[in-house]
Design a protein around this motif. Structure first.
Motif, PDB file in Angstrom:
ATOM      1  N   MET A  94       4.623   8.309  22.198  1.00  7.90           N
ATOM      2  CA  MET A  94       4.558   7.131  21.375  1.00  7.90           C
ATOM      3  C   MET A  94       3.368   7.246  20.419  1.00  7.90           C
ATOM      4  O   MET A  94       2.275   7.637  20.816  1.00  7.90           O
ATOM      5  CB  MET A  94       4.409   5.900  22.252  1.00  7.90           C
ATOM      6  CG  MET A  94       4.220   4.634  21.476  1.00  7.90           C
ATOM      7  SD  MET A  94       4.042   3.252  22.606  1.00  7.90           S
ATOM      8  CE  MET A  94       5.120   2.107  21.829  1.00  7.90           C
ATOM      9  N   THR A  95       3.590   6.898  19.185  1.00  5.42           N
ATOM     10  CA  THR A  95       2.555   6.962  18.166  1.00  5.42           C
ATOM     11  C   THR A  95       2.041   5.559  17.868  1.00  5.42           C
ATOM     12  O   THR A  95       2.809   4.642  17.654  1.00  5.42           O
ATOM     13  CB  THR A  95       3.099   7.587  16.868  1.00  5.42           C
ATOM     14  OG1 THR A  95       3.593   8.894  17.160  1.00  5.42           O
ATOM     15  CG2 THR A  95       2.019   7.674  15.815  1.00  5.42           C
ATOM     16  N   ARG A  96       0.720   5.429  17.848  1.00  6.18           N
ATOM     17  CA  ARG A  96       0.078   4.146  17.534  1.00  6.18           C
ATOM     18  C   ARG A  96      -0.627   4.281  16.191  1.00  6.18           C
ATOM     19  O   ARG A  96      -1.471   5.167  16.015  1.00  6.18           O
ATOM     20  CB  ARG A  96      -0.918   3.781  18.624  1.00  6.18           C
ATOM     21  CG  ARG A  96      -1.676   2.522  18.347  1.00  6.18           C
ATOM     22  CD  ARG A  96      -2.626   2.205  19.492  1.00  6.18           C
ATOM     23  NE  ARG A  96      -3.535   1.159  19.068  1.00  6.18           N
ATOM     24  CZ  ARG A  96      -4.788   1.087  19.409  1.00  6.18           C
ATOM     25  NH1 ARG A  96      -5.317   1.987  20.207  1.00  6.18           N
ATOM     26  NH2 ARG A  96      -5.539   0.108  18.982  1.00  6.18           N
ATOM     27  N   HIS A  97      -0.300   3.414  15.262  1.00 11.34           N
ATOM     28  CA  HIS A  97      -0.946   3.426  13.951  1.00 11.34           C
ATOM     29  C   HIS A  97      -2.237   2.626  14.026  1.00 11.34           C
ATOM     30  O   HIS A  97      -2.228   1.460  14.394  1.00 11.34           O
ATOM     31  CB  HIS A  97      -0.026   2.810  12.896  1.00 11.34           C
ATOM     32  CG  HIS A  97       1.142   3.658  12.566  1.00 11.34           C
ATOM     33  ND1 HIS A  97       2.220   3.817  13.399  1.00 11.34           N
ATOM     34  CD2 HIS A  97       1.400   4.420  11.483  1.00 11.34           C
ATOM     35  CE1 HIS A  97       3.088   4.626  12.857  1.00 11.34           C
ATOM     36  NE2 HIS A  97       2.625   5.010  11.690  1.00 11.34           N
ATOM     37  N   LEU A  98      -3.350   3.271  13.684  1.00 11.83           N
ATOM     38  CA  LEU A  98      -4.626   2.563  13.650  1.00 11.83           C
ATOM     39  C   LEU A  98      -4.909   1.988  12.276  1.00 11.83           C
ATOM     40  O   LEU A  98      -5.369   0.861  12.153  1.00 11.83           O
ATOM     41  CB  LEU A  98      -5.766   3.494  14.054  1.00 11.83           C
ATOM     42  CG  LEU A  98      -5.771   3.962  15.498  1.00 11.83           C
ATOM     43  CD1 LEU A  98      -6.931   4.901  15.754  1.00 11.83           C
ATOM     44  CD2 LEU A  98      -5.852   2.776  16.436  1.00 11.83           C
ATOM     45  N   PHE A 111      -4.711   7.013   9.989  1.00 10.00           N
ATOM     46  CA  PHE A 111      -5.204   7.447  11.286  1.00 10.00           C
ATOM     47  C   PHE A 111      -4.186   6.967  12.315  1.00 10.00           C
ATOM     48  O   PHE A 111      -3.853   5.780  12.351  1.00 10.00           O
ATOM     49  CB  PHE A 111      -6.568   6.819  11.606  1.00 10.00           C
ATOM     50  CG  PHE A 111      -7.699   7.361  10.780  1.00 10.00           C
ATOM     51  CD1 PHE A 111      -8.391   8.480  11.202  1.00 10.00           C
ATOM     52  CD2 PHE A 111      -8.085   6.741   9.604  1.00 10.00           C
ATOM     53  CE1 PHE A 111      -9.453   8.984  10.455  1.00 10.00           C
ATOM     54  CE2 PHE A 111      -9.148   7.230   8.851  1.00 10.00           C
ATOM     55  CZ  PHE A 111      -9.824   8.352   9.284  1.00 10.00           C
ATOM     56  N   LEU A 112      -3.704   7.885  13.149  1.00 11.45           N
ATOM     57  CA  LEU A 112      -2.739   7.557  14.186  1.00 11.45           C
ATOM     58  C   LEU A 112      -3.197   8.156  15.507  1.00 11.45           C
ATOM     59  O   LEU A 112      -3.925   9.149  15.516  1.00 11.45           O
ATOM     60  CB  LEU A 112      -1.361   8.128  13.839  1.00 11.45           C
ATOM     61  CG  LEU A 112      -0.762   7.706  12.502  1.00 11.45           C
ATOM     62  CD1 LEU A 112      -1.029   8.779  11.477  1.00 11.45           C
ATOM     63  CD2 LEU A 112       0.698   7.475  12.636  1.00 11.45           C
ATOM     64  N   ILE A 113      -2.762   7.563  16.603  1.00  7.40           N
ATOM     65  CA  ILE A 113      -3.031   8.106  17.936  1.00  7.40           C
ATOM     66  C   ILE A 113      -1.688   8.544  18.515  1.00  7.40           C
ATOM     67  O   ILE A 113      -0.728   7.777  18.519  1.00  7.40           O
ATOM     68  CB  ILE A 113      -3.661   7.047  18.868  1.00  7.40           C
ATOM     69  CG1 ILE A 113      -4.968   6.519  18.295  1.00  7.40           C
ATOM     70  CG2 ILE A 113      -3.858   7.618  20.270  1.00  7.40           C
ATOM     71  CD1 ILE A 113      -6.093   7.517  18.277  1.00  7.40           C
ATOM     72  N   GLU A 114      -1.649   9.765  18.991  1.00 10.52           N
ATOM     73  CA  GLU A 114      -0.423  10.298  19.587  1.00 10.52           C
ATOM     74  C   GLU A 114      -0.814  11.221  20.731  1.00 10.52           C
ATOM     75  O   GLU A 114      -1.518  12.213  20.519  1.00 10.52           O
ATOM     76  CB  GLU A 114       0.400  11.046  18.540  1.00 10.52           C
ATOM     77  CG  GLU A 114       1.735  11.529  19.074  1.00 10.52           C
ATOM     78  CD  GLU A 114       2.570  12.159  17.982  1.00 10.52           C
ATOM     79  OE1 GLU A 114       3.463  11.464  17.472  1.00 10.52           O
ATOM     80  OE2 GLU A 114       2.312  13.322  17.644  1.00 10.52           O
ATOM     81  N   GLY A 115      -0.392  10.881  21.917  1.00  9.89           N
ATOM     82  CA  GLY A 115      -0.689  11.719  23.075  1.00  9.89           C
ATOM     83  C   GLY A 115      -2.176  11.878  23.330  1.00  9.89           C
ATOM     84  O   GLY A 115      -2.626  12.945  23.739  1.00  9.89           O
ATOM     85  N   GLY A 116      -2.959  10.839  23.069  1.00 11.79           N
ATOM     86  CA  GLY A 116      -4.388  10.898  23.298  1.00 11.79           C
ATOM     87  C   GLY A 116      -5.176  11.633  22.232  1.00 11.79           C
ATOM     88  O   GLY A 116      -6.385  11.796  22.350  1.00 11.79           O
ATOM     89  N   ARG A 117      -4.529  12.080  21.192  1.00  8.56           N
ATOM     90  CA  ARG A 117      -5.188  12.794  20.093  1.00  8.56           C
ATOM     91  C   ARG A 117      -5.109  11.942  18.825  1.00  8.56           C
ATOM     92  O   ARG A 117      -4.229  11.115  18.684  1.00  8.56           O
ATOM     93  CB  ARG A 117      -4.514  14.138  19.841  1.00  8.56           C
ATOM     94  CG  ARG A 117      -4.282  14.977  21.081  1.00  8.56           C
ATOM     95  CD  ARG A 117      -5.309  15.945  21.428  1.00  8.56           C
ATOM     96  NE  ARG A 117      -5.528  16.951  20.407  1.00  8.56           N
ATOM     97  CZ  ARG A 117      -6.492  17.828  20.512  1.00  8.56           C
ATOM     98  NH1 ARG A 117      -7.271  17.836  21.555  1.00  8.56           N
ATOM     99  NH2 ARG A 117      -6.687  18.721  19.578  1.00  8.56           N
ATOM    100  N   VAL A 118      -6.009  12.182  17.913  1.00  2.00           N
ATOM    101  CA  VAL A 118      -6.042  11.461  16.643  1.00  2.00           C
ATOM    102  C   VAL A 118      -5.392  12.317  15.566  1.00  2.00           C
ATOM    103  O   VAL A 118      -5.789  13.465  15.363  1.00  2.00           O
ATOM    104  CB  VAL A 118      -7.490  11.133  16.231  1.00  2.00           C
ATOM    105  CG1 VAL A 118      -7.505  10.390  14.901  1.00  2.00           C
ATOM    106  CG2 VAL A 118      -8.192  10.328  17.313  1.00  2.00           C
TER     107      VAL A 118
END
Length: 74
Positions: free
Chosen positions: A1-5, A17-24
């Motif tokens: 799952m991708t989270r948009h910051l 900037f996005l978070i995906e699998g604990g990485r930025v």
């Protein structure tokens, strides 16, 4: 799952900037260039963004301000 910051846009381009699998994920683009990279922390992604030679100062400042506001909101 991708989270948009953050997703910053202005006349010079766009920075996300996005978070995906604990990485930025850092995605940046402007007229005639684009960049995509993965980083361990937000701080590293922000530093890397600052070092992109094609990135306009105003876009960098806007992107970092938006990211800071997003992080502070939690």
């Amino acid at each position: 799952m991708t989270r948009h910051l953050s997703d910053t846009r202005n006349a010079e381009g766009r920075v996300r900037f996005l978070i995906e699998g604990g990485r930025v994920l850092l995605l940046a683009e402007g007229q005639g260039w684009s960049h995509q990279s993965t980083h361990v922390t937000l701080e590293r992604a922000g530093l890397y963004l600052a070092l992109l030679p094609q990135l306009a100062q105003s876009l960098y400042e806007s992107a970092m301000n938006e990211l800071e506001q997003t992080v502070m909101r939690g």
